[in-house]
Motif scaffolding. Structure first.
Motif, short mmCIF file in Angstrom:
data_model
loop_
_atom_site.label_atom_id
_atom_site.label_comp_id
_atom_site.label_asym_id
_atom_site.label_seq_id
_atom_site.Cartn_x
_atom_site.Cartn_y
_atom_site.Cartn_z
N SER A 74 0.49 8.17 -12.12
CA SER A 74 0.03 7.25 -11.08
C SER A 74 0.43 5.84 -11.49
O SER A 74 -0.10 5.29 -12.45
N ILE A 75 1.35 5.25 -10.75
CA ILE A 75 1.93 3.97 -11.13
C ILE A 75 1.46 2.87 -10.18
O ILE A 75 1.86 2.84 -9.01
N ASP A 76 0.61 2.00 -10.69
CA ASP A 76 0.16 0.81 -9.96
C ASP A 76 -0.56 1.16 -8.66
O ASP A 76 -0.32 0.52 -7.62
N SER A 77 -1.43 2.15 -8.70
CA SER A 77 -2.16 2.51 -7.48
C SER A 77 -3.57 3.03 -7.74
O SER A 77 -4.39 3.05 -6.83
N ALA A 78 -3.90 3.45 -8.96
CA ALA A 78 -5.17 4.12 -9.21
C ALA A 78 -6.38 3.24 -8.93
O ALA A 78 -7.45 3.74 -8.59
N TYR A 79 -6.23 1.92 -9.06
CA TYR A 79 -7.37 1.04 -8.80
C TYR A 79 -7.76 1.02 -7.33
O TYR A 79 -8.83 0.53 -6.96
N HIS A 80 -6.89 1.55 -6.45
CA HIS A 80 -7.20 1.64 -5.02
C HIS A 80 -7.96 2.93 -4.68
O HIS A 80 -8.51 3.03 -3.58
N TYR A 81 -7.97 3.92 -5.58
CA TYR A 81 -8.53 5.22 -5.23
C TYR A 81 -10.04 5.15 -5.07
O TYR A 81 -10.72 4.41 -5.80
N ASN A 82 -10.55 5.95 -4.16
CA ASN A 82 -11.99 5.94 -3.89
C ASN A 82 -12.59 7.31 -4.25
O ASN A 82 -12.66 8.19 -3.42
N THR A 83 -12.94 7.49 -5.53
CA THR A 83 -12.93 6.50 -6.59
C THR A 83 -11.93 6.92 -7.67
O THR A 83 -11.50 8.09 -7.71
#
Length: 384
Positions: free
Chosen positions: A236-245
């Motif tokens: 996961s490249i530069d996107s995991a902080y967007h995941y809920n959760t």
């Protein structure tokens, strides 16, 4: 002033106050200055009819570009505003149509990149460098089956296929338009030895996705291990902080990875300083990350972040902070690129990138966030 502009201005003010609170050493007497700067930035960025007279009144723009063009067209005898606007667009297109011949579209890359210390690096090369940083030393080979979560427009999957030639890359994204663009890229790109499957799915529901999509493990090339039912790698490249959760994503990633040998690799963002605890500070904190589509629950310090990985069952955890080669590099590139494009960029768009440039520089100097590369091994025996 319309609702959209008012909302944007409110957000800018909230960001300005949050900067003030996080910096700590700044005097409270400077709050009006921050708010005024936020208001002016909102006027500069807003590309709306309501903002135009305010821009002129404040001396921020002598005339809106469209108004100047309409005045010119009107002077030539055209009175209908819609016709005048269409004529103006045609004139602009004719005057700059040769720009098409000078554009080199080499992909739709969309991560923050890993930048050289000096300036002059291309955006696509920085994005590739980040992909290499995340995926190197993971043991990816011709029998690997990679799950790429948040694949953007597919460029990173093509690049990983070219770098490592794995048996298969399965990608998921929650954005249908990105899925469509990536599908078209895969169709026109030869990737010998690698099967690439792309799907629209939610990162927080990986086990359900696999149950509903049995074809994921049915179309493996002959190089893959027979009867494989887990991924060898989750990226996961530069996107995991967007995941809920993000915590639920980590739990599910462990379930779909091969027990004991499966590898997780991410480029991610976490807090370098604890979140504010006072009511005002917390409200601003929540508003800022909510506007950025980042669930506040994901914004954790290093200790809490490591604990989420441990709780998910990962071992041999490595976390490297690389923000000194991310935020300022992207900021400098944005500044250089807008300078190169010059008058071809609308003022509203140009000021938007100006704001992004300043925000990234502030992140680099304030050390408020860590940009991290995470690598870990699945140590638990999970089953889908």
């Amino acid at each position: 002033m319309n609702v959209r502009l008012a909302t944007f201005l409110s957000l800018v003010v909230a960001i300005a106050v949050s900067l003030l609170v996080s910096l700590g050493s700044t005097s409270l007497l400077q709050i009006p200055t921050f708010i005024l700067l936020g208001f002016l930035l909102g006027l500069l960025v807003a590309e709306t009819p309501a903002a135009s007279p305010l821009q002129e009144l404040c001396g921020l723009s002598s005339r809106h570009p469209d108004k100047v063009g309409l005045d010119i067209v009107h002077s030539e005898g055209t009175t209908d505003s819609k016709t005048a606007k269409a004529d103006l667009d045609q004139k602009v297109f004719y005057g700059l149509q040769h720009a098409f011949l000078n554009l080199e579209l080499t992909g739709w890359w969309f991560n923050m990149g890993l930048w050289d210390k000096g300036r002059g690096m291309r955006f696509q090369d920085a994005c590739k460098a980040l992909v290499r940083k995340v995926t190197c030393d993971l043991g990816i080979d011709e029998e690997s089956h990679i799950l790429d979560v948040g694949f953007g427009c597919g460029d990173q999957d093509v690049y990983m296929a070219q770098l490592y030639r794995p048996a298969q890359i399965t990608g998921i994204t929650i954005e249908p338009i990105q899925h469509h663009v990536a599908q078209e890229l895969i169709k026109r790109t030869e990737l010998p030895g690698t099967c690439v499957q792309l799907h629209v799915a939610d990162a927080s529901y990986l086990p359900q996705f696999l149950k509903e999509t049995p074809s994921v493990f049915e179309e493996l090339s002959s190089k893959a291990a027979p009867g494989q039912s887990h991924f060898t790698h989750v990226v996961s490249i530069d996107s995991a902080y967007h995941y809920n959760t993000r915590a639920s994503f980590l739990q599910n990633a462990a379930q779909v990875l091969e027990p004991n040998t499966g590898r997780l690799a991410m480029a991610d963002m976490i807090l370098a300083k604890p979140a504010p605890t006072c009511a005002l500070g917390r409200a601003i904190f929540n508003a800022v990350f909510g506007a950025l589509n980042v669930p506040v629950v994901n914004m954790k310090t290093m200790e809490a972040y490591k604990q989420d990985l441990v709780d998910a069952g990962f071992v041999d955890i490595e976390i490297e902070c690389i923000e000194d080669r991310v935020f300022s590099g992207l900021a400098n590139y944005i500044q250089d690129q807008t300078g190169r494009l010059g008058g071809m960029v609308k003022p509203g768009v140009q000021w938007s990138f100006w704001g992004l440039h300043k925000g990234l520089l502030w992140l680099d100097r304030s050390k408020w966030l860590h940009f991290v590369v995470v690598k870990a091994r699945n140590g638990a025996s999970h089953h889908v």
